[in-house]
Design an enzyme around this catalytic site. Structure first.
Site, short mmCIF file in Angstrom:
data_model
loop_
_atom_site.label_atom_id
_atom_site.label_comp_id
_atom_site.label_asym_id
_atom_site.label_seq_id
_atom_site.Cartn_x
_atom_site.Cartn_y
_atom_site.Cartn_z
N VAL A 69 6.12 -3.57 15.05
CA VAL A 69 6.67 -2.22 15.27
C VAL A 69 5.60 -1.13 15.33
CG1 VAL A 69 9.02 -2.66 14.47
CG2 VAL A 69 7.27 -1.99 12.81
N ASN A 95 11.84 0.02 7.62
CA ASN A 95 11.44 -0.53 6.32
C ASN A 95 9.97 -0.99 6.30
OD1 ASN A 95 11.83 -2.10 3.69
ND2 ASN A 95 11.33 -3.74 5.12
N SER A 147 7.99 5.88 -0.35
CA SER A 147 7.49 5.40 -1.65
C SER A 147 7.22 6.61 -2.52
CB SER A 147 6.19 4.61 -1.46
OG SER A 147 5.53 4.46 -2.70
N TYR A 161 -1.97 5.00 2.22
CA TYR A 161 -0.55 4.73 2.00
C TYR A 161 0.17 5.99 1.52
CZ TYR A 161 3.49 2.18 -0.07
OH TYR A 161 4.73 1.71 -0.41
N ALA A 162 -0.42 6.66 0.51
CA ALA A 162 0.21 7.87 -0.05
C ALA A 162 0.36 8.95 1.02
CB ALA A 162 -0.62 8.39 -1.22
N ALA A 163 -0.69 9.14 1.82
CA ALA A 163 -0.65 10.18 2.86
C ALA A 163 0.38 9.83 3.92
CB ALA A 163 -2.04 10.32 3.49
N LYS A 165 3.08 7.85 3.62
CA LYS A 165 4.45 7.91 3.09
C LYS A 165 4.90 9.36 2.90
CE LYS A 165 5.66 3.48 2.60
NZ LYS A 165 6.72 2.88 3.41
N1 LIG Z 1 7.95 -3.37 -3.34
C1 LIG Z 1 7.71 -2.18 -3.87
O1 LIG Z 1 7.41 -2.04 -5.08
C2 LIG Z 1 7.78 -0.96 -3.00
C3 LIG Z 1 7.68 0.29 -3.62
C4 LIG Z 1 7.75 1.43 -2.83
C5 LIG Z 1 7.94 1.31 -1.47
N2 LIG Z 1 8.04 0.10 -0.89
C6 LIG Z 1 8.22 0.03 0.55
O2 LIG Z 1 9.29 -0.83 0.89
C7 LIG Z 1 9.07 -1.38 2.18
C8 LIG Z 1 9.21 -2.89 2.17
O3 LIG Z 1 8.47 -3.41 1.13
P1 LIG Z 1 8.69 -4.90 0.62
O4 LIG Z 1 8.31 -4.91 -0.80
O5 LIG Z 1 10.02 -5.40 1.02
O6 LIG Z 1 7.54 -5.66 1.47
P2 LIG Z 1 7.45 -7.12 2.08
O7 LIG Z 1 6.00 -7.30 2.35
O8 LIG Z 1 8.15 -8.12 1.21
O9 LIG Z 1 8.25 -7.04 3.45
C9 LIG Z 1 7.77 -6.32 4.52
C10 LIG Z 1 7.95 -7.12 5.80
O10 LIG Z 1 7.45 -6.31 6.87
C11 LIG Z 1 6.80 -7.17 7.79
N3 LIG Z 1 5.84 -6.40 8.58
C12 LIG Z 1 4.62 -5.95 8.21
N4 LIG Z 1 4.02 -5.31 9.23
C13 LIG Z 1 4.90 -5.35 10.27
C14 LIG Z 1 4.85 -4.87 11.60
N5 LIG Z 1 3.79 -4.20 12.06
N6 LIG Z 1 5.92 -5.08 12.41
C15 LIG Z 1 7.01 -5.76 11.95
N7 LIG Z 1 7.10 -6.25 10.68
C16 LIG Z 1 6.05 -6.04 9.87
C17 LIG Z 1 6.14 -8.23 6.94
O11 LIG Z 1 5.87 -9.40 7.70
C18 LIG Z 1 7.17 -8.44 5.83
O12 LIG Z 1 8.03 -9.52 6.12
C19 LIG Z 1 7.68 -0.91 2.61
O13 LIG Z 1 7.79 0.23 3.44
C20 LIG Z 1 7.03 -0.54 1.30
O14 LIG Z 1 6.01 0.42 1.46
C21 LIG Z 1 7.95 -1.06 -1.63
#
Ligand SMILES: NC(=O)c1ccc[n+]([C@@H]2O[C@H](COP(=O)([O-])OP(=O)(O)OC[C@H]3O[C@@H](n4cnc5c(N)ncnc54)[C@H](O)[C@@H]3O)[C@@H](O)[C@H]2O)c1
Length: 264
Positions: A69, A95, A147, A161-163, A165
């Site tokens: 994406v 996501n 986040s 990442y912070a910037a 988000k």
């Molecule tokens: N887990 C946490 O503690 C946490 C906290 C705050 C925010 N988030 C946010 O939640 C979201 C999902 O996190 P998660 O923990 O489920 O992560 P995850 O790594 O388990 O899942 C993310 C999925 O996105 C896919 N992906 C990565 N780059 C991609 C791309 N360019 N195109 C298509 N798919 C792609 C990966 O292959 C993976 O399957 C993220 O935006 C993350 O920043 C997570």
């Protein structure tokens, strides 16, 4: 309440790298449980297929496809394929995201650009291709997964990442206002410290692989005394996807067990 029967939801990053439930995988499952037809994509097609198997296994309707994406051409193709399969897009969950360590001194220019691409440009591209379709259909709901790192210093050195988000949340606000009269709503779900499979990878990046210590530290950082999980994020997503949230746009639902309120 919160039923999504007849709606189509496009979820990016619907897979999870590793065992268990990440935010995108749980969102796909909950949206399907509420009656939506889910179209999921992931860079890693095996991860997306595992989600499809789990969702279909509980009777949900789901189709998945490989897509990066951060690539505008691939996003255009993804949206076209979703329309070809289900005929409409009512809900878009942006996501995809990933945190990498570094500050302006230690982070390479390449990694900085990567962090902006994966955490911000990905959502911009999906909005670019989906909003016109929602607009011509009379509306829709876009949910961007941000986040608390975009609101606070969340304890890790992750400036890119912070910037990104923080920018994602402001893109959400501004776009929500611009498209309010089109019936297209945009909101952010803002997770705090969630216990997802990502935590193991974060322990490698930020705690020299000390998984047990990293997990204990994350639990202790939360006023609620424990990390949340992907279902907590997914339930907020389902609310914002539903018609019961029809008058809510440009907002943030923070899902963090109280961290941001304890660190004002
Ligand atoms: N887990 C946490 O503690 C946490 C906290 C705050 C925010 N988030 C946010 O939640 C979201 C999902 O996190 P998660 O923990 O489920 O992560 P995850 O790594 O388990 O899942 C993310 C999925 O996105 C896919 N992906 C990565 N780059 C991609 C791309 N360019 N195109 C298509 N798919 C792609 C990966 O292959 C993976 O399957 C993220 O935006 C993350 O920043 C997570």
């Amino acid at each position: 309440m919160f039923r999504l029967d007849g709606k189509v939801a496009l979820v990016t990053g619907c897979g999870t790298l590793g065992e268990g439930w990440g935010n995108g995988k749980a969102a796909a499952a909950v949206l399907a449980r509420q009656g939506a037809a889910v179209y999921g994509c992931d860079l890693n097609i095996d991860a997306a297929r595992q989600t499809a198997q789990a969702v279909a296994g509980e009777g949900g309707k789901i189709t998945v496809r490989q897509c990066d994406v951060t690539d505008g051409g691939q996003v255009a193709e993804l949206v076209r394929a979703c329309i070809e399969t289900y005929g409409r897009i009512d809900v878009l969950v942006n996501n995809v995201g990933r945190s990498e360590p570094g500050d302006p001194v230690s982070m390479s220019e390449e990694l900085w650009h990567d962090q902006i691409q994966v955490n911000l440009t990905s959502a911009f591209l999906c909005c670019k291709h989906v909003i016109p379709l929602m607009k011509s259909a009379g509306g829709g709901s876009i949910i961007n997964i941000s986040s608390i790192a975009g609101l606070r210093h969340a304890g890790k050195p992750q400036v890119g990442y912070a910037a990104a988000k923080a920018a994602l949340m402001q893109m959400t606000v501004t776009t929500a206002v611009i498209h309010a009269r089109d019936g297209v709503r945009l909101n952010s779900v803002v997770p705090g410290l969630m216990f997802t499979p990502l935590v193991e990878r974060l322990a490698q990046k930020y705690a020299q692989g000390d998984y047990e210590g990293f997990v204990a530290h994350r639990h202790a950082q939360v006023p609620a005394g424990r990390m949340g999980d992907a279902w907590d994020v997914a339930h907020a997503v389902a609310f914002l996807a539903s018609d019961e949230s029809r008058y809510i746009t440009g907002q943030q639902i923070v899902v963090d067990g109280g961290i941001t309120m304890a660190t004002r």
